[in-house]
Design an enzyme around this catalytic site. Structure first.
Site, PDB file in Angstrom:
ATOM      1  N   CYS A 176       1.011  -1.344   0.062  1.00 39.03           N
ATOM      2  CA  CYS A 176       0.041   0.121   0.187  1.00 39.03           C
ATOM      3  C   CYS A 176       0.916   1.309  -0.049  1.00 39.03           C
ATOM      4  CB  CYS A 176      -0.983  -0.174   1.085  1.00 39.03           C
ATOM      5  SG  CYS A 176      -0.037   0.006   2.866  1.00 39.03           S
ATOM      6  N   CYS A 222      -2.352  -3.008   8.632  1.00 38.09           N
ATOM      7  CA  CYS A 222      -2.146  -1.650   9.024  1.00 38.09           C
ATOM      8  C   CYS A 222      -1.897  -1.748  10.694  1.00 38.09           C
ATOM      9  CB  CYS A 222      -3.303  -0.781   8.930  1.00 38.09           C
ATOM     10  SG  CYS A 222      -4.487  -1.132   7.239  1.00 38.09           S
TER      11      CYS A 222
HETATM   12 FE1  FES Z   1      -1.495  -0.022   4.378  1.00 39.83          FE
HETATM   13 FE2  FES Z   1      -3.293   0.549   6.054  1.00 39.83          FE
HETATM   14  S1  FES Z   1      -3.701   0.342   3.711  1.00 39.83           S
HETATM   15  S2  FES Z   1      -1.399   0.528   6.348  1.00 39.83           S
END
Ligand code: FES
Length: 140
Positions: free
Chosen positions: A33, A103
């Site tokens: 991400c 996360c």
């Molecule tokens: Fe990557 Fe939350 S989507 S830390």
């Protein structure tokens, strides 16, 4: 989808910022991400975490878990802080959706990286603490 506690810590995050001359700083990231989290620790001579701040360049769940994690490690000894796992942080937030579990891992890893930095600076060993990955983008 998100608990009230997650929404609260996301909209009103605690301990945002930096600590100058921090005892330990840890930066971790997630390659998928692209989110990055940095944790600063101020640790006193009795190895108690006096203060903890964070900067997170990331999603709402990452902000909420950083916020909760900093609240949970404050006032703890470095050894106790190791027990603040991502699962403990998620429980304190009344859960996260399954796609957001990674996360919360960032928060745990960032605390460990900051503790590692502190231990290196002090020339001490913290029982049970593993060396963080060198490359912050190694982690899935
Ligand atoms: Fe990557 Fe939350 S989507 S830390």
């Amino acid at each position: 989808m998100y608990s009230e506690k997650v929404m609260d810590h996301f909209s009103n995050p605690r301990n945002v910022g930096e600590i100058e001359n921090a005892s330990g700083v840890g930066t971790v990231g997630n390659a998928k991400c692209g989110d990055i989290m940095r944790i600063f620790l101020d640790i006193d001579e009795n190895q108690v975490i006096r203060d903890c701040k964070f900067k997170t360049f990331g999603c709402g769940a990452a902000v909420a878990t950083s916020s909760m994690a900093t609240e949970m490690v404050k006032g703890k000894t470095v050894e106790e802080a190791l027990k603040v796992t991502n699962v403990a942080v998620m429980e304190a937030l009344d859960g996260l959706p399954p796609v957001k579990v990674h996360c919360s891992l960032l928060a745990e890893e960032a605390i460990h990286a900051a503790l590692w930095d502190y231990a290196e600076k002090e020339g001490i060993t913290i029982e049970g603490l593993k060396k963080p990955k060198d490359d912050i983008y190694d982690e899935e």
